[in-house]
Design a protein around this motif. Structure first.
Motif, short mmCIF file in Angstrom:
data_model
loop_
_atom_site.label_atom_id
_atom_site.label_comp_id
_atom_site.label_asym_id
_atom_site.label_seq_id
_atom_site.Cartn_x
_atom_site.Cartn_y
_atom_site.Cartn_z
N GLN A 404 16.48 -22.34 13.42
CA GLN A 404 15.58 -22.47 14.57
C GLN A 404 15.17 -21.13 15.15
O GLN A 404 14.16 -21.04 15.84
CB GLN A 404 16.24 -23.34 15.65
N TYR A 405 15.94 -20.09 14.88
CA TYR A 405 15.63 -18.78 15.45
C TYR A 405 14.78 -17.91 14.52
O TYR A 405 14.50 -16.76 14.84
CB TYR A 405 16.93 -18.04 15.80
N LEU A 406 14.35 -18.46 13.39
CA LEU A 406 13.48 -17.72 12.48
C LEU A 406 12.02 -17.95 12.83
O LEU A 406 11.66 -18.95 13.44
CB LEU A 406 13.72 -18.17 11.04
N SER A 407 11.19 -17.01 12.40
CA SER A 407 9.74 -17.20 12.55
C SER A 407 9.29 -18.33 11.63
O SER A 407 10.00 -18.75 10.70
CB SER A 407 9.01 -15.91 12.18
N GLY A 408 8.08 -18.84 11.87
CA GLY A 408 7.55 -19.93 11.06
C GLY A 408 7.47 -19.57 9.59
O GLY A 408 7.80 -20.39 8.71
N GLY A 409 7.06 -18.35 9.28
CA GLY A 409 6.97 -17.93 7.89
C GLY A 409 8.32 -17.89 7.20
O GLY A 409 8.47 -18.31 6.05
N ASN A 410 9.32 -17.40 7.91
CA ASN A 410 10.67 -17.34 7.33
C ASN A 410 11.28 -18.73 7.22
O ASN A 410 12.03 -19.01 6.28
CB ASN A 410 11.56 -16.42 8.16
N GLN A 411 10.96 -19.63 8.14
CA GLN A 411 11.42 -21.01 8.00
C GLN A 411 10.84 -21.64 6.74
O GLN A 411 11.54 -22.35 6.01
CB GLN A 411 11.01 -21.82 9.24
N GLN A 412 9.56 -21.38 6.47
CA GLN A 412 8.93 -21.94 5.28
C GLN A 412 9.59 -21.39 4.01
O GLN A 412 9.76 -22.12 3.03
CB GLN A 412 7.43 -21.65 5.27
#
Length: 510
Positions: A404-412
């Motif tokens: 949850q603490y990652l950016s959207g790109g890193n979550q993807q």
């Protein structure tokens, strides 16, 4: 309604309504914003662009009173303000439409829009007045598909996004910040948003607009400010920039690297997936062949059957008629587990609710599928994980950090790592770059090319036509649950839309 939902248009449209000077913000000793300055004028759409982690959302939250700045000043029409709570920002005329929805699903559209400030008759909520105000608000915004009395839980994601925008407008705001407002919208809803923004501009409202879609930035914005690593690296009139110069400012590389070509040695081989006369309640007469080493793009309007097609192949909503073959053998997608056992991966459109467990660690997310379906391979996948995340260029503290603490790109990228762990032979991608920045998109594109070079077959659904045309070996266009035609990647966006809308008909591919 006591007041028009739009502020008066008597304000000088050239006047500066917001000035940010030397703004800085740190979290746990890490400087996220560094000496940021920008000015926003009445009646202007000001684009704010940059990669995930550049500081865009943090800047918006400081302006909205969610975060307190560490240094710098914020002026509204020449008066220095210091917000310590979002309510203060609302009262001062700043509304924000965040990427994460803030709606109560069990309440109606009207109750959500006027939550906490309901019109009253004595001590009781005046429901009729609230419904009337909401109807007037939606009417002035040109919204006809949403009724004030409808529970939010009955709305599509796109409709919920429109409600969020209407809610922001309802505050009679002088400034509205929008964070990726079209991330959940398809063509017709995007056109509706364009119309809303034009109405707001005509009334002198200033709009701070954050988007990763460059077309929207150039369609809508008068001025563009670029953030990189928390700093302003450029702020220009939109007319002074083009795609190439904007991408170079954002990511430090030329736009020619945006859609990478096939890797050397990539070979399109034998058929891997063959669907013959596939159909169910949403799909009919689906015939397609997908070969090893091939990337096939699926285009079409929302509701055309794009997502339903990949879900049918994956067993989430199986075909009820027709046949499939996988690597030359009969294949029946009875369940998603069966699909995974056949080494088929599906990267879903909504990574937050369908692709990730946000309160779990990066490593736990990456191992979730293989633990469930191939438990004997978990130990090896755990050993391989650091190398996988390094190759994907995931930016994180360590693999124990909560997703949850990652950016959207890193979550993807974590979603992709989860599916790479099963060594897929067929990869289904549904909107793989939605809501991620240019740099993260390029990382996804490079991975797709690497998978194709390794002999994997890829079926990609995307609403972004440049992406479909830039990354596909062939393009299938869907309409009304059917494959309306096949196009080459050299085709134009107009040709794709002609097939998608029925303005042009072709025989479906065999």
């Amino acid at each position: 309604m006591d007041n028009d939902v739009f502020p008066s248009d008597s304000r000088d449209s050239a006047s500066t309504v917001l000035t940010v000077t030397g703004l800085s913000k740190s979290f746990f000793g890490v400087e996220v914003l560094k000496d940021v300055s920008l000015a926003l004028r009445a009646g202007e759409v000001h684009g704010l662009v940059g990669e995930n982690g550049a500081g865009k959302s943090t800047l918006m939250k400081v302006l909205a009173g969610v975060h307190h700045r560490d240094a710098g000043t914020i002026e509204l029409s020449g008066t220095v303000v210091n917000f310590t709570h979002p309510t203060q920002a609302h009262e001062a005329g700043i509304s924000t439409v965040f990427q994460e929805f803030n709606l109560l699903p069990d309440r109606t559209v009207a109750e959500n829009i006027y939550l906490g400030r309901e019109p009253r008759r004595g001590i009781l909520v005046n429901k009729k007045a609230m419904l009337d105000r909401t109807a007037e608000l939606l009417g002035q915004l040109g919204i006809t598909s949403i009724q004030p009395s409808t529970p939010v839980s009955n709305l599509s994601v796109a409709q919920q996004q429109i409600v969020e925008i209407a809610k922001a407008v309802s505050y009679n705001a002088r400034i509205i910040s929008m964070d990726e407002p079209t991330a959940a919208l398809a063509g017709p809803e995007v056109e509706l948003l364009y119309g809303i923004i034009q109405r707001l501009k005509e009334r002198g409202v200033a709009i701070l607009y954050v988007s990763h879609r460059l077309k929207e930035i150039f369609d809508l914005c008068d001025t563009i400010t670029v953030l990189k690593d928390g700093e302003v690296v450029g702020s220009e009139s939109a007319s002074a920039l083009d795609d190439a110069s904007l991408v170079r400012l954002m990511v430090g590389r030329p736009i020619s690297a945006y859609f990478p070509g096939a890797e050397p040695g990539t070979t399109i081989g034998e058929p891997l997936l063959e669907v013959t006369d596939g159909g169910n309640e949403q799909l009919d007469s689906i015939n397609l062949t997908l070969r090893t080493g091939e990337i096939v793009g699926i285009a079409g309007l929302q509701g055309s059957g794009r997502t339903e097609l990949v879900e049918a192949v994956f067993g989430a909503a199986p075909f009820t008629r027709g046949t499939m073959r996988l690597a030359g053998q009969p294949y029946t997608a009875k369940s998603t587990r069966a699909a995974i056992q056949h080494r088929i991966a599906l990267i879903t459109e909504d990574r937050k609710t369908q692709g990730l467990s946000l309160n779990q660690s990066i490593l736990d997310n990456a191992l979730s599928v293989i633990r469930s379906v191939f438990p004997g391979r978990t130990s090896q996948a755990r050993q391989d994980a650091p190398g996988v995340f390094s190759s994907l260029e995931v930016i994180a503290r360590d693999l124990d950090q909560e997703v949850q603490y990652l950016s959207g790109g890193n979550q993807q990228k974590v979603v992709l790592a989860k599916w790479l762990a099963i060594a897929p032979q067929l990869v289904l991608l549904d909107e793989p770059t939605r809501g991620i920045d240019v740099g993260a998109k390029v990382a996804v594109y490079n991975l797709m090319r690497a998978l194709a070079a390794d002999g994997k077959a890829i079926l990609m659904v995307s609403s972004e036509l440049p992406e479909v045309l830039g990354m596909s070996d062939r393009v299938l266009v869907m309409r009304d649950g059917l494959i309306a035609g096949e196009l080459s990647p050299q085709s134009t966006e107009e040709e794709v839309l002609q097939l998608a809308t029925g303005a042009r008909t072709e025989e479906a591919p065999s």
